[in-house]
Design a protein around this motif. Structure first.
Motif, PDB file in Angstrom:
ATOM      1  N   GLN A 115       0.829  -1.214   0.000  1.00 21.38           N
ATOM      2  CA  GLN A 115       0.000   0.000   0.000  1.00 21.38           C
ATOM      3  C   GLN A 115       0.861   1.262   0.000  1.00 21.38           C
ATOM      4  O   GLN A 115       0.600   2.210  -0.752  1.00 21.38           O
ATOM      5  N   GLN A 116       1.904   1.292   0.830  1.00 21.10           N
ATOM      6  CA  GLN A 116       2.773   2.464   0.903  1.00 21.10           C
ATOM      7  C   GLN A 116       3.484   2.713  -0.421  1.00 21.10           C
ATOM      8  O   GLN A 116       3.645   3.863  -0.843  1.00 21.10           O
ATOM      9  N   GLN A 117       3.897   1.638  -1.095  1.00 25.27           N
ATOM     10  CA  GLN A 117       4.568   1.810  -2.383  1.00 25.27           C
ATOM     11  C   GLN A 117       3.604   2.361  -3.428  1.00 25.27           C
ATOM     12  O   GLN A 117       3.973   3.214  -4.238  1.00 25.27           O
ATOM     13  N   ILE A 118       2.363   1.896  -3.401  1.00 25.26           N
ATOM     14  CA  ILE A 118       1.354   2.426  -4.329  1.00 25.26           C
ATOM     15  C   ILE A 118       1.140   3.916  -4.061  1.00 25.26           C
ATOM     16  O   ILE A 118       1.043   4.721  -4.992  1.00 25.26           O
ATOM     17  N   ILE A 119       1.102   4.299  -2.794  1.00 24.72           N
ATOM     18  CA  ILE A 119       0.950   5.715  -2.434  1.00 24.72           C
ATOM     19  C   ILE A 119       2.095   6.534  -3.024  1.00 24.72           C
ATOM     20  O   ILE A 119       1.887   7.611  -3.600  1.00 24.72           O
ATOM     21  N   VAL A 140      -7.782   5.158   2.072  1.00 25.70           N
ATOM     22  CA  VAL A 140      -6.442   5.767   2.089  1.00 25.70           C
ATOM     23  C   VAL A 140      -5.990   6.059   0.657  1.00 25.70           C
ATOM     24  O   VAL A 140      -5.537   7.177   0.347  1.00 25.70           O
ATOM     25  N   LEU A 141      -6.119   5.086  -0.226  1.00 23.03           N
ATOM     26  CA  LEU A 141      -5.728   5.291  -1.622  1.00 23.03           C
ATOM     27  C   LEU A 141      -6.676   6.271  -2.319  1.00 23.03           C
ATOM     28  O   LEU A 141      -6.248   7.066  -3.162  1.00 23.03           O
ATOM     29  N   TYR A 142      -7.940   6.229  -1.953  1.00 22.10           N
ATOM     30  CA  TYR A 142      -8.918   7.180  -2.513  1.00 22.10           C
ATOM     31  C   TYR A 142      -8.509   8.618  -2.194  1.00 22.10           C
ATOM     32  O   TYR A 142      -8.538   9.497  -3.067  1.00 22.10           O
ATOM     33  N   LYS A 143      -8.092   8.874  -0.954  1.00 19.73           N
ATOM     34  CA  LYS A 143      -7.698  10.231  -0.556  1.00 19.73           C
ATOM     35  C   LYS A 143      -6.440  10.683  -1.289  1.00 19.73           C
ATOM     36  O   LYS A 143      -6.286  11.864  -1.607  1.00 19.73           O
ATOM     37  N   THR A 211      -8.145  -2.529  -1.510  1.00 21.30           N
ATOM     38  CA  THR A 211      -9.090  -2.697  -0.417  1.00 21.30           C
ATOM     39  C   THR A 211      -8.330  -2.699   0.903  1.00 21.30           C
ATOM     40  O   THR A 211      -7.116  -2.915   0.942  1.00 21.30           O
ATOM     41  N   LYS A 212      -9.051  -2.489   2.003  1.00 18.65           N
ATOM     42  CA  LYS A 212      -8.447  -2.573   3.325  1.00 18.65           C
ATOM     43  C   LYS A 212      -7.928  -3.985   3.578  1.00 18.65           C
ATOM     44  O   LYS A 212      -6.827  -4.189   4.098  1.00 18.65           O
ATOM     45  N   ALA A 213      -8.719  -4.987   3.219  1.00 12.58           N
ATOM     46  CA  ALA A 213      -8.379  -6.377   3.494  1.00 12.58           C
ATOM     47  C   ALA A 213      -7.086  -6.807   2.805  1.00 12.58           C
ATOM     48  O   ALA A 213      -6.334  -7.633   3.340  1.00 12.58           O
ATOM     49  N   ALA A 214      -6.814  -6.241   1.620  1.00 14.13           N
ATOM     50  CA  ALA A 214      -5.623  -6.656   0.872  1.00 14.13           C
ATOM     51  C   ALA A 214      -4.333  -6.399   1.637  1.00 14.13           C
ATOM     52  O   ALA A 214      -3.324  -7.073   1.432  1.00 14.13           O
ATOM     53  N   ASN A 215      -4.356  -5.421   2.557  1.00 25.03           N
ATOM     54  CA  ASN A 215      -3.168  -5.111   3.343  1.00 25.03           C
ATOM     55  C   ASN A 215      -2.800  -6.233   4.311  1.00 25.03           C
ATOM     56  O   ASN A 215      -1.678  -6.264   4.820  1.00 25.03           O
ATOM     57  N   TYR A 216      -3.724  -7.144   4.557  1.00 26.62           N
ATOM     58  CA  TYR A 216      -3.484  -8.232   5.503  1.00 26.62           C
ATOM     59  C   TYR A 216      -3.389  -9.594   4.817  1.00 26.62           C
ATOM     60  O   TYR A 216      -3.204 -10.613   5.479  1.00 26.62           O
ATOM     61  N   ASN A 217      -3.490  -9.591   3.495  1.00 26.87           N
ATOM     62  CA  ASN A 217      -3.375 -10.831   2.731  1.00 26.87           C
ATOM     63  C   ASN A 217      -1.944 -11.021   2.244  1.00 26.87           C
ATOM     64  O   ASN A 217      -1.126 -10.104   2.296  1.00 26.87           O
ATOM     65  N   LYS A 218      -1.645 -12.210   1.761  1.00 29.86           N
ATOM     66  CA  LYS A 218      -0.378 -12.456   1.084  1.00 29.86           C
ATOM     67  C   LYS A 218      -0.553 -12.035  -0.370  1.00 29.86           C
ATOM     68  O   LYS A 218      -1.196 -12.724  -1.157  1.00 29.86           O
ATOM     69  N   GLU A 219       0.003 -10.882  -0.716  1.00 30.65           N
ATOM     70  CA  GLU A 219      -0.199 -10.307  -2.045  1.00 30.65           C
ATOM     71  C   GLU A 219       1.140  -9.991  -2.700  1.00 30.65           C
ATOM     72  O   GLU A 219       2.185  -9.935  -2.040  1.00 30.65           O
ATOM     73  N   THR A 220       1.080  -9.742  -3.992  1.00 31.87           N
ATOM     74  CA  THR A 220       2.280  -9.412  -4.768  1.00 31.87           C
ATOM     75  C   THR A 220       1.944  -8.327  -5.776  1.00 31.87           C
ATOM     76  O   THR A 220       0.872  -8.347  -6.376  1.00 31.87           O
ATOM     77  N   ILE A 221       2.855  -7.375  -5.957  1.00 33.17           N
ATOM     78  CA  ILE A 221       2.726  -6.442  -7.084  1.00 33.17           C
ATOM     79  C   ILE A 221       4.062  -6.341  -7.809  1.00 33.17           C
ATOM     80  O   ILE A 221       5.130  -6.573  -7.225  1.00 33.17           O
ATOM     81  N   SER A 222       3.957  -5.988  -9.059  1.00 33.32           N
ATOM     82  CA  SER A 222       5.124  -5.672  -9.878  1.00 33.32           C
ATOM     83  C   SER A 222       4.998  -4.222 -10.318  1.00 33.32           C
ATOM     84  O   SER A 222       3.910  -3.779 -10.705  1.00 33.32           O
ATOM     85  N   ILE A 223       6.091  -3.488 -10.231  1.00 34.98           N
ATOM     86  CA  ILE A 223       6.113  -2.108 -10.715  1.00 34.98           C
ATOM     87  C   ILE A 223       7.073  -2.056 -11.900  1.00 34.98           C
ATOM     88  O   ILE A 223       8.280  -2.224 -11.744  1.00 34.98           O
TER      89      ILE A 223
END
Length: 248
Positions: A115-119, A140-143, A211-223
């Protein structure tokens, strides 16, 4: 440490720093190239060490903007310069140069702190942000998007037309052009895309829904900071945008 690794370390150090304009500095560093210049001139500070200059090269139309931060970046370079038995960091010099080639624009994979990296990527946007998201309910991302809108950045969103998105605590359609996509077939399907295009040069994509829930899941992003990749995702965004209803 080679020049490309030093550039990445420089960007990462600025990211965690407290400079009030660090987002602007980072956006400039991302289109800069680092060059090392070793000399045969003694520093006369450390015994038997030679001066090494670090050139930060950027396209001519951005050089004046980057030079506003020359003193600050000189201090950061001095802080992160790796110890050497022969050379000592002497000075940072900003010079005109060309954009980094594709090989110097890396693909970054993240499993934590997503989330912080997306911000940070949103904050670096200068022209446009296009988002295609299966679920977008994170305030948070909406704001952060609202802040970029006040700066004149063009923002458009493609969303899956589902109850969770429609019942979020904020209404995207009120502030941004939002294209609601519903997939109709023999089965109940959803628009499952999850990507964000920034300035037609950077793409964030992976498993992470906004989503809020995604911050607590095991997720991956590529930039991916690559024009060709960004344009491929932009083509997909345009296909989704043009359709209110996709039929199979």
């Amino acid at each position: 440490m080679n020049e490309q690794q030093f550039r990445k370390l420089l960007i990462d150090t600025v990211k965690v720093g407290d400079h009030p304009e660090k987002d602007q500095i980072i956006s400039l560093l991302k289109i800069s190239v680092v060059r090392f210049e070793k000399t045969g001139e003694f520093t006369r500070r450390l015994w038997n060490h030679y001066k090494e200059y670090i050139y930060l090269c950027i396209i001519p139309e951005k050089i004046i903007e980057l030079k506003k931060y020359e003193k600050y970046l000189d201090g950061v370079c001095d802080e992160i310069y790796p110890p050497d038995d022969e050379y000592e960091f002497w000075s940072l010099l900003i010079r005109p140069g060309s954009l980094p080639v594709d090989e110097e624009i890396s693909q970054e994979i993240l499993f934590e702190g997503i989330q912080q990296q997306i911000i940070e990527e949103i904050r670096s946007a200068k022209y446009l942000i296009w988002i295609a998201m299966a679920w977008f309910t994170d305030p948070v991302l909406y704001k952060e998007l609202l802040k970029k809108k006040t700066q004149g950045v063009t923002i458009e969103i493609v969303m899956d037309d589902n109850d969770k998105n429609r019942n979020a605590e904020f209404d995207l359609s009120t502030n941004f052009p939002t294209h609601w996509v519903r997939i109709e077939s023999l089965y109940k399907n959803i628009m499952h895309e999850k990507f964000c295009i920034i300035d037609l040069n950077t793409v964030i994509h992976g498993t992470f829904n906004w989503t809020k829930a995604a911050n607590y899941n095991k997720e991956t992003i590529s930039i991916d900071r690559n024009r060709t990749t960004a344009e491929a995702f932009a083509d997909e965004f345009m296909k989704l945008k043009k359709s209110e209803l996709l039929k199979f």
